[in-house]
Design a protein around this motif. Structure first.
Motif, mmCIF file in Angstrom:
data_model
loop_
_atom_site.group_PDB
_atom_site.id
_atom_site.type_symbol
_atom_site.label_atom_id
_atom_site.label_comp_id
_atom_site.label_asym_id
_atom_site.label_seq_id
_atom_site.Cartn_x
_atom_site.Cartn_y
_atom_site.Cartn_z
ATOM 1 N N TYR A 149 -18.840 37.068 23.072
ATOM 2 C CA TYR A 149 -19.613 38.359 22.583
ATOM 3 C C TYR A 149 -20.738 38.009 21.831
ATOM 4 N N PHE A 150 -21.739 38.763 22.008
ATOM 5 C CA PHE A 150 -22.959 38.355 21.113
ATOM 6 C C PHE A 150 -23.286 39.805 20.310
ATOM 7 N N PRO A 151 -23.033 40.161 19.094
ATOM 8 C CA PRO A 151 -23.369 41.087 18.173
ATOM 9 C C PRO A 151 -24.647 41.182 18.041
ATOM 10 N N GLY A 152 -25.340 42.299 17.820
ATOM 11 C CA GLY A 152 -26.863 42.603 17.634
ATOM 12 C C GLY A 152 -27.468 42.380 16.283
ATOM 13 N N GLY A 153 -28.337 43.205 15.911
ATOM 14 C CA GLY A 153 -29.293 42.976 14.912
ATOM 15 C C GLY A 153 -30.598 42.456 15.473
ATOM 16 N N HIS A 154 -31.379 42.504 14.907
ATOM 17 C CA HIS A 154 -32.998 41.765 15.225
ATOM 18 C C HIS A 154 -32.887 40.230 15.378
ATOM 19 N N GLY A 155 -32.113 40.002 14.396
ATOM 20 C CA GLY A 155 -32.035 38.260 14.395
ATOM 21 C C GLY A 155 -31.865 37.617 15.897
ATOM 22 N N PRO A 156 -31.089 37.845 16.760
ATOM 23 C CA PRO A 156 -31.088 37.038 17.970
ATOM 24 C C PRO A 156 -32.170 37.215 18.760
ATOM 25 N N MET A 157 -33.238 38.156 18.399
ATOM 26 C CA MET A 157 -34.458 37.906 19.239
ATOM 27 C C MET A 157 -35.261 36.704 19.049
ATOM 28 N N PHE A 158 -34.991 36.245 17.772
ATOM 29 C CA PHE A 158 -35.706 35.061 17.293
ATOM 30 C C PHE A 158 -34.976 33.866 17.440
ATOM 31 N N ASP A 159 -33.837 33.634 17.987
ATOM 32 C CA ASP A 159 -33.169 32.495 18.113
ATOM 33 C C ASP A 159 -32.349 32.457 19.478
ATOM 34 N N LEU A 160 -31.473 33.373 19.585
ATOM 35 C CA LEU A 160 -30.571 33.246 20.768
ATOM 36 C C LEU A 160 -31.344 33.524 21.927
ATOM 37 N N ALA A 161 -32.315 34.422 22.001
ATOM 38 C CA ALA A 161 -32.989 34.798 23.276
ATOM 39 C C ALA A 161 -33.800 33.664 23.740
ATOM 40 N N ASN A 162 -34.334 32.795 22.967
ATOM 41 C CA ASN A 162 -34.964 31.506 23.663
ATOM 42 C C ASN A 162 -34.498 30.053 23.650
#
Length: 220
Positions: free
Chosen positions: A92-105
Motif C-alpha cells: 500500500y502506498f499512501p499519498g501526499g505530494h511527497g511520492p511524486m518526488f521520490d517514489l515515482a522515479n
C-alpha cells in the motif's frame, strides 16, 4: 493466511516550490488503524528509512488522538532494501505530494511493484501514492496499468490546490498516457477503483473505503 501488509511511504518533503509536504496523514493513519484492527501486522518502509515527513496540510488539532502513534511510526520507518518483501500479502502506498518526488522515479519502487504484480499479490495506492505504480511493467513490457480501471488525485483537484504548475507531472495525465482506464469523480469524492488485485483511491476522503477494499480483495 499471510497476515503481513507492507506500507511504503515517501521520504520527500517537496521541493523549492512545494514545501512541507510528505505523507498525507489521513491516508496513512486510517488505513494503518483499520488493517491493524483487522488482525494484520503492518510494517512501514521508505526508500531511505527513518523519517517520513508528514504533510503539514494534514496536521490538525481536530485529528483523532489515535493518529498520534501513527506520526511516531512515520518518524522511524524501515529502509526498504532491508525488508523481506516476499513475506507480505499486500502493498500500500499512501499519498501526499511527497511520492511524486521520490517514489515515482525510483527503480527500487518499480521493481517492488513488479514483484507484487507478478506474484499476484494485492497492490493498493491512494491519491499521489498512485504515482508509485507508473513505471512498473508486465512481462510483455506494457504498463501494469494499461487497460486497468484506476483513479488518483485528479487534475481538477490539483488545480484547486494551486500546486499543479509546480509538480514534475500531472498524475491523471500520466495515467492516461499509460493507457489506463482512468475514472474520476467530482473533487473530494470518496472514490475507489478495483481492477483485479490493483486498488486505487482518488483522495484522502477515500481512505476508509480503500482499506475496506484491501480487506475485501484479500478475502477477509
Amino acid at each position: 493466511m499471510n497476515k503481513n501488509i507492507l506500507f511504503v511511504v515517501t521520504n520527500s518533503s517537496g521541493n523549492e516550490n512545494i514545501k512541507e509536504t510528505g505523507v498525507f496523514l489521513e491516508e496513512f493513519a486510517i488505513a494503518y488503524l483499520i488493517l491493524s484492527a483487522s488482525g494484520f501486522k503492518v510494517d512501514v518502509a521508505s526508500l531511505k528509512g527513518g523519517l517520513a515527513p508528514v504533510d503539514e496540510n494534514s496536521m490538525s488539532c481536530s485529528n483523532p488522538v489515535e493518529w498520534d502513534n501513527c506520526i511516531k511510526i512515520l518518524r522511524d520507518t524501515k529502509k526498504l532494501s532491508d525488508v523481506e518483501v516476499d513475506k507480505y500479502c499486500a502493498l500500500y502506498f499512501p499519498g501526499g505530494h511527497g511520492p511524486m518526488f521520490d517514489l515515482a522515479n525510483s527503480t527500487e519502487i518499480k521493481e517492488l511493484v513488479e514483484y507484487f504484480y507478478n506474484s499476484n499479490k494485492v497492490i493498493a495506492a491512494i491519491c499521489h501514492g498512485v504515482s508509485a505504480l507508473i513505471n512498473a511493467k508486465d512481462k510483455f513490457g506494457n504498463s501494469i496499468l494499461k487497460n486497468k480501471k484506476v483513479t488518483s488525485f485528479t487534475n481538477k483537484e490539483e488545480k484547486i490546490t494551486k500546486l499543479d504548475e509546480f509538480l514534475p507531472f500531472l498524475l491523471e495525465t500520466k495515467l492516461k498516457e499509460l493507457e489506463a482506464d482512468y475514472i474520476e469523480q467530482k473533487p473530494w469524492s470518496e472514490h475507489v477503483e478495483v481492477d483485479g488485485k490493483i486498488i486505487t483511491g482518488q483522495n484522502q476522503n477515500s481512505t476508509t473505503l480503500i482499506a475496506e477494499k484491501i480487506l475485501e480483495v484479500l478475502g477477509c
